[in-house]
Write a protein that holds these residues in place. Structure first.
Motif, PDB file in Angstrom:
ATOM      1  N   CYS A 375       0.844  -1.211   0.000  1.00 27.76           N
ATOM      2  CA  CYS A 375       0.000   0.000   0.000  1.00 27.76           C
ATOM      3  C   CYS A 375       0.872   1.251   0.000  1.00 27.76           C
ATOM      4  O   CYS A 375       0.538   2.259  -0.634  1.00 27.76           O
ATOM      5  N   ALA A 385      -4.948   4.842  -3.540  1.00 27.54           N
ATOM      6  CA  ALA A 385      -5.192   3.468  -3.093  1.00 27.54           C
ATOM      7  C   ALA A 385      -6.131   3.444  -1.890  1.00 27.54           C
ATOM      8  O   ALA A 385      -5.812   2.872  -0.848  1.00 27.54           O
ATOM      9  N   GLU A 388      -7.204  -0.196  -0.780  1.00 25.82           N
ATOM     10  CA  GLU A 388      -6.118  -0.973  -0.183  1.00 25.82           C
ATOM     11  C   GLU A 388      -5.700  -0.397   1.177  1.00 25.82           C
ATOM     12  O   GLU A 388      -5.460  -1.137   2.130  1.00 25.82           O
TER      13      GLU A 388
END
Ligand code: FAD
Length: 412
Positions: A375, A385, A388
């Motif tokens: 990540c 992200a 994630e």
């Protein structure tokens, strides 16, 4: 590099020479080429870049700062003859340039960080790793440095320290104007300024768009009224980045981020009595006609909600890092205790039931850590992200709860 900086920014205030590289090897086996490569990389590079930047930017304006990152290997370290010589050279170069360029008002300093425990060290030859054990004994903590602040074993300290940088700090960096960046960012980095990001209110937590704190324009100022809840660094902080409604009719599109320096008239801050994290102050804040200049608006008016949605995954990622690093720190302390504590005539790390527990937890921690690294890479690569990072925060913080509880059992 000089041309690129000149084109992009037109000036340079500080040069940090941090590039370096090495390969550990017994001195008698280092080739001429290997020696030259390391010296070139660590020493010549530092000189070449310093000279180029000084000629282009610092000497003409008679002002500048150079910080050379060296390393403690310059004090004599087996397997590091080339690196040690180069780093010692950088230290001497630092002093010489400092004396020579003082007349141009250029400050030249060096920092030599201690040895940090990383996975890279495991790959070093035995002679280096043996020496590290000896070196550890002269360090007051009797161990090498660790890389994440999350290893400090104080969640509250980590929360408060990370808060200023990754909560208000990232909004000033990404959306603030030049004046705000100059006023706040250097002091955030140096630790002189502690700040908070105030989103949550008594009636708005997960539902961020429902914040009610109102900022109304009055001449050259905003007048802020409302209250905030659970604000990290809220009591002792030097500034608050307050999430306010500047247009209550516009819903999420009426939210703005406004800096309020503290203390100031009309601002009251009460500490909350929490279950844990006592090293971190968490506040109940109220604004009663608090005035702050319009120039303290961060980014554009009405864009606050979008800035928050874009940036909150960094906060999630930081909490995920704290989660797995806390697990690793607890694991380290537990293994140490288990290797010392004896029961039934042997150290408790010999009991298979405990070894199973440790193996299970160590596997889970490693998996979460690798996912957090992934990540982090996505984020560093500029990828949004959010999914994630949210997953990482969920897994790492839940694992942290589980690991603390299970590892504690090993202490009796
Ligand atoms: C130690 C600590 C430090 C903090 N520091 C800060 C800070 O610096 N700045 C700041 O602004 N805030 C801070 N907070 C507040 C934190 O961000 C909020 O607690 C969080 O956003 C949740 O809001 P809430 O507490 O109002 O819970 P609520 O939003 O009221 O949620 C209560 C429960 O309902 C659940 N829930 C809510 N909405 C839904 C939904 N749509 N579907 C299903 N379930 C839902 C939640 O998961 C939760 O279990 C801090 C909190 C703590 C505990």
């Amino acid at each position: 590099m000089v041309n690129a900086i000149d084109k992009e920014w037109g000036d340079l205030d500080i040069l940090v020479n941090n590039a370096g590289g090495q390969f550990p090897m017994p001195a008698e086996l280092i080739s001429e080429n290997g020696w030259a490569t390391v010296i070139n990389n660590n020493l010549n590079g530092t000189f070449n870049v310093s000279r180029a930047m000084a000629n282009k930017f610092f000497i003409p304006k008679k002002s500048g700062n150079i910080v050379n990152i060296t390393a403690v290997v310059s004090r004599g370290f087996p397997g590091m003859a080339h690196t040690g010589a180069a780093r010692a050279g950088v230290q001497n170069l630092t002093m010489t340039l400092g004396v020579e360029w003082a007349k141009y008002n250029i400050r030249v300093n060096s920092v030599a960080p201690g040895i940090i425990q990383t996975s890279g060290l495991e790959t070093y030859p035995d002679m280096v790793r043996e020496h590290l054990k000896t070196v550890s004994q002269v360090i007051p903590m009797k161990r090498l440095g660790t890389k994440e602040i999350g290893y400090s074993l104080s969640g509250g300290f980590v929360a408060s320290t990370m808060c200023t940088v990754y909560l208000p700090g990232q909004y000033i960096l990404n959306y603030g104007n030049e004046e705000q960046k100059r006023e706040y960012l250097p002091k955030i980095c140096s630790g002189e300024l502690v700040g908070s990001l105030a989103i949550t209110e008594p009636g708005a937590g997960s539902d961020v768009s429902n914040v009610k704190t109102l900022a109304k324009k009055d001449g050259s100022e905003y007048v802020v009224n409302g209250s905030k809840m659970f604000i990290t660094n809220g009591v002792f902080g030097d500034f608050i980045l307050a999430v306010c409604k500047t247009n209550p009719e516009a819903g999420a599109g009426g939210i703005s981020l406004i800096l309020i320096d503290a203390p100031t008239d009309g601002l009251s801050r009460q500490p909350l009595n929490k279950l844990g994290w006592h090293a971190s102050d968490t506040a109940d804040i109220s604004f009663d006609n608090v005035r702050t200049p319009i120039s303290k608006l961060v980014g554009e008016e009405g864009m606050g909600f979008y800035y928050l949605m874009k940036s909150l995954q960094i906060e999630r990622l930081v909490l995920a890092i704290g989660g797995y690093a806390g697990c690793e720190a607890a694991m380290r302390e537990t293994l140490k205790y288990m290797s010392e504590r004896e029961a039934f005539g042997k150290t408790i790390n010999k009991f298979q039931v405990l070894r199973h527990r440790i193996a299970q937890l160590a596997s889970e921690i490693e998996c979460v850590k690798q996912f957090v690294y992934y990540c982090t890479k996505l984020t560093v690569d500029g990828i949004y992200a959010v999914k994630e990072c949210s997953m990482a925060k969920l897994l790492a913080t839940e694992l942290s709860d589980k690991a603390m509880s299970e590892l504690l059992q090993c202490f009796g």
